[in-house]
Design an enzyme around this catalytic site. Structure first.
Site, PDB file in Angstrom:
ATOM      1  N   SER A 114       0.834  -1.205   0.000  1.00 26.68           N
ATOM      2  CA  SER A 114       0.000   0.000   0.000  1.00 26.68           C
ATOM      3  C   SER A 114       0.860   1.244   0.000  1.00 26.68           C
ATOM      4  CB  SER A 114      -0.921   0.002   1.217  1.00 26.68           C
ATOM      5  OG  SER A 114      -0.161  -0.135   2.386  1.00 26.68           O
ATOM      6  N   HIS A 135      -2.527  -2.905  -6.006  1.00 27.61           N
ATOM      7  CA  HIS A 135      -2.975  -2.451  -4.686  1.00 27.61           C
ATOM      8  C   HIS A 135      -4.489  -2.612  -4.587  1.00 27.61           C
ATOM      9  CE1 HIS A 135      -3.187   1.104  -1.630  1.00 27.61           C
ATOM     10  NE2 HIS A 135      -3.292  -0.069  -1.045  1.00 27.61           N
ATOM     11  N   GLU A 147      -5.713  -0.334  -7.715  1.00 27.90           N
ATOM     12  CA  GLU A 147      -4.728   0.703  -8.089  1.00 27.90           C
ATOM     13  C   GLU A 147      -3.501  -0.040  -8.617  1.00 27.90           C
ATOM     14  OE1 GLU A 147      -3.008   3.006  -4.790  1.00 27.90           O
ATOM     15  OE2 GLU A 147      -3.287   4.824  -5.962  1.00 27.90           O
ATOM     16  N   ASN A 185      -3.233   6.478  -1.115  1.00 26.49           N
ATOM     17  CA  ASN A 185      -2.803   6.830   0.240  1.00 26.49           C
ATOM     18  C   ASN A 185      -2.202   8.229   0.339  1.00 26.49           C
ATOM     19  OD1 ASN A 185      -3.756   4.730   1.764  1.00 26.49           O
ATOM     20  ND2 ASN A 185      -2.151   3.378   1.014  1.00 26.49           N
TER      21      ASN A 185
HETATM   22  N1  CAA Z   1     -15.304  -8.910   3.965  1.00 27.31           N
HETATM   23  C1  CAA Z   1     -16.110  -9.196   2.930  1.00 27.31           C
HETATM   24  N2  CAA Z   1     -17.279  -8.581   2.723  1.00 27.31           N
HETATM   25  C2  CAA Z   1     -17.623  -7.632   3.585  1.00 27.31           C
HETATM   26  C3  CAA Z   1     -16.840  -7.264   4.693  1.00 27.31           C
HETATM   27  C4  CAA Z   1     -15.621  -7.969   4.867  1.00 27.31           C
HETATM   28  N3  CAA Z   1     -14.792  -7.685   5.886  1.00 27.31           N
HETATM   29  N4  CAA Z   1     -17.469  -6.297   5.383  1.00 27.31           N
HETATM   30  C5  CAA Z   1     -18.609  -6.051   4.738  1.00 27.31           C
HETATM   31  N5  CAA Z   1     -18.701  -6.854   3.655  1.00 27.31           N
HETATM   32  C6  CAA Z   1     -19.802  -6.881   2.684  1.00 27.31           C
HETATM   33  C7  CAA Z   1     -21.081  -7.337   3.312  1.00 27.31           C
HETATM   34  O1  CAA Z   1     -21.228  -8.726   3.260  1.00 27.31           O
HETATM   35  C8  CAA Z   1     -22.101  -6.628   2.425  1.00 27.31           C
HETATM   36  O2  CAA Z   1     -22.219  -7.377   1.220  1.00 27.31           O
HETATM   37  P1  CAA Z   1     -23.659  -7.583   0.519  1.00 27.31           P
HETATM   38  O3  CAA Z   1     -24.051  -6.218   0.034  1.00 27.31           O
HETATM   39  O4  CAA Z   1     -23.336  -8.550  -0.569  1.00 27.31           O
HETATM   40  O5  CAA Z   1     -24.560  -8.122   1.574  1.00 27.31           O
HETATM   41  C9  CAA Z   1     -21.421  -5.296   2.065  1.00 27.31           C
HETATM   42  O6  CAA Z   1     -20.025  -5.529   2.272  1.00 27.31           O
HETATM   43  C10 CAA Z   1     -21.876  -4.162   2.942  1.00 27.31           C
HETATM   44  O7  CAA Z   1     -21.623  -4.548   4.266  1.00 27.31           O
HETATM   45  P2  CAA Z   1     -22.529  -4.179   5.503  1.00 27.31           P
HETATM   46  O8  CAA Z   1     -23.935  -3.892   5.039  1.00 27.31           O
HETATM   47  O9  CAA Z   1     -22.336  -5.205   6.562  1.00 27.31           O
HETATM   48  O10 CAA Z   1     -21.830  -2.900   6.118  1.00 27.31           O
HETATM   49  P3  CAA Z   1     -21.616  -1.495   5.498  1.00 27.31           P
HETATM   50  O11 CAA Z   1     -22.647  -1.132   4.496  1.00 27.31           O
HETATM   51  O12 CAA Z   1     -21.395  -0.650   6.681  1.00 27.31           O
HETATM   52  O13 CAA Z   1     -20.238  -1.643   4.682  1.00 27.31           O
HETATM   53  C11 CAA Z   1     -17.919  -1.539   4.468  1.00 27.31           C
HETATM   54  C12 CAA Z   1     -19.051  -2.085   5.292  1.00 27.31           C
HETATM   55  C13 CAA Z   1     -17.971  -2.129   3.059  1.00 27.31           C
HETATM   56  C14 CAA Z   1     -16.612  -1.980   5.145  1.00 27.31           C
HETATM   57  C15 CAA Z   1     -18.072   0.040   4.396  1.00 27.31           C
HETATM   58  O14 CAA Z   1     -18.142   0.568   5.688  1.00 27.31           O
HETATM   59  C16 CAA Z   1     -16.942   0.722   3.674  1.00 27.31           C
HETATM   60  O15 CAA Z   1     -16.905   0.769   2.456  1.00 27.31           O
HETATM   61  N6  CAA Z   1     -15.981   1.285   4.454  1.00 27.31           N
HETATM   62  C17 CAA Z   1     -14.801   1.937   3.891  1.00 27.31           C
HETATM   63  C18 CAA Z   1     -13.789   0.889   3.556  1.00 27.31           C
HETATM   64  C19 CAA Z   1     -12.548   1.470   2.971  1.00 27.31           C
HETATM   65  O16 CAA Z   1     -12.373   2.669   2.818  1.00 27.31           O
HETATM   66  N7  CAA Z   1     -11.636   0.577   2.629  1.00 27.31           N
HETATM   67  C20 CAA Z   1     -10.350   0.965   2.096  1.00 27.31           C
HETATM   68  C21 CAA Z   1      -9.384   1.056   3.212  1.00 27.31           C
HETATM   69  S1  CAA Z   1      -7.789   1.555   2.641  1.00 27.31           S
HETATM   70  C22 CAA Z   1      -7.106   0.122   2.112  1.00 27.31           C
HETATM   71  O17 CAA Z   1      -7.644  -0.943   2.150  1.00 27.31           O
HETATM   72  C23 CAA Z   1      -5.771   0.168   1.512  1.00 27.31           C
HETATM   73  C24 CAA Z   1      -4.690   0.895   2.125  1.00 27.31           C
HETATM   74  O18 CAA Z   1      -3.709   1.036   1.432  1.00 27.31           O
HETATM   75  C25 CAA Z   1      -4.650   1.410   3.508  1.00 27.31           C
END
Ligand code: CAA
Length: 277
Positions: A114, A135, A147, A185
């Site tokens: 990342s 990424h 990415e 990032n």
């Molecule tokens: N693994 C797999 N699927 C997941 C999951 C997980 N850990 N968490 C949630 N889901 C799925 C759920 O099963 C659900 O799927 P369906 O629509 O098929 O039922 C969907 O995601 C939505 O989940 P929820 O309804 O339970 O919860 P939510 O609507 O609050 O979404 C979230 C949860 C997707 C995590 C949302 O809060 C979100 O998008 N958050 C931001 C995440 C983000 O920004 N990620 C990037 C981080 S930075 C990074 O990864 C890289 C880096 O370099 C640091």
């Protein structure tokens, strides 16, 4: 596809590849990590079954396309090998050196880093032109973005092949160049860092800082909640990569992040970060 490391990211990449009809060879350091990783992939597929996106029969048949091993030579016939080990330059370099001993001239080698420079990680690889950053974002099966990071020596052919594999995995591929923090990032982490400054300076309560960004900007999570989700230590490491890479004080890490990491309050994984879990 070979996947080295079945932690949160590696298991998400493996699950997404399986769901796209790609056969996956996963390798971990030992049997315990391997079975934990396999359980993560299985849980992820079960989640899909629960939400009606996959039948349970299909989920079992996908699992049969997952081969597990502690021997890196099982990557021998892979078209692409994705490294998803711990985010540390030395750990990644030594993992890539092992992959490099197996990967032939026609194999794409990708890192899910990342923040570490792809050009730096390509040092010592026999075919640096075949090396690229892929990424993915957490949770991998849900987040649409891939990415794609083109290192200084990455060839156009490698970019095209990695792009088509990413698209096969259902991702929107965005190509970026190899500069600190890439694009994701470089933009995300200063926002999280600034939210930590706002909290440290007592401008608002943590819940309110998060509410501002959720309700005002339609972010699914507020920046402090997201820092806990990513890992406060990971956020601090990435701020340090930006700070040392650009030598620009605008990227100085917030002292609150440093204190939290020293106190072991690294977020969801430790049970407490900005919030308690
Ligand atoms: N693994 C797999 N699927 C997941 C999951 C997980 N850990 N968490 C949630 N889901 C799925 C759920 O099963 C659900 O799927 P369906 O629509 O098929 O039922 C969907 O995601 C939505 O989940 P929820 O309804 O339970 O919860 P939510 O609507 O609050 O979404 C979230 C949860 C997707 C995590 C949302 O809060 C979100 O998008 N958050 C931001 C995440 C983000 O920004 N990620 C990037 C981080 S930075 C990074 O990864 C890289 C880096 O370099 C640091």
């Amino acid at each position: 596809m070979g996947v080295l490391g079945l932690g949160t990211m590696g298991s998400g990449i493996a699950q997404t590849a399986l769901e796209s009809g790609i056969e996956v060879f996963a390798v971990e350091l030992n049997d315990e990590l391997l079975s934990k990783g396999a359980a993560r992939v299985k849980d992820g597929l079960e989640r899909r079954v629960r939400s009606g996106k996959l039948s349970s029969g299909k989920s079992s048949s996908l699992l049969s396309s997952l081969s597990l091993s502690t021997d890196i030579s099982s990557f021998r016939n892979c078209d692409i090998i994705v490294e998803a080990v711990f985010e540390n330059a030395e750990t990644k370099s030594s993992a890539l050196a092992s992959i490099g001993r197996i990967a032939g001239e026609g194999t794409i080698v990708a890192s899910n880093t990342s923040s570490i420079s792809i050009t730096l990680l390509s040092k010592g690889l026999k075919y640096p032109g075949n090396f690229i950053g892929m990424h993915f974002f957490n949770p991998v099966p849900v987040m649409k973005l891939l990415e794609l990071v083109r290192g200084y020596l990455t060839t156009n052919e490698t970019v095209e092949k990695a792009k088509s594999i990413g698209e096969k995995m259902g991702k929107e591929v965005v190509e970026v160049r190899d500069y600190p923090g890439f694009v994701s990032n470089r933009v995300l982490m200063p926002m999280i860092n600034e939210a930590a400054f706002a909290l440290m300076e007592g401008i608002a309560r943590k819940e309110d800082i998060d509410r501002v960004m959720k309700l005002g900007m339609n972010h699914p999570m507020g920046p402090l909640e997201l820092a806990d989700f990513i890992g406060v230590d990971v956020c601090l490491d990435i701020m340090n990569v930006l700070y040392s890479g650009f030598k620009d004080p605008k990227y100085r890490p917030c002292p609150l992040l440093v204190n939290m990491v020293n106190a072991g309050r690294t977020g969801r994984k430790s049970g407490e970060g900005f919030y308690k879990y």
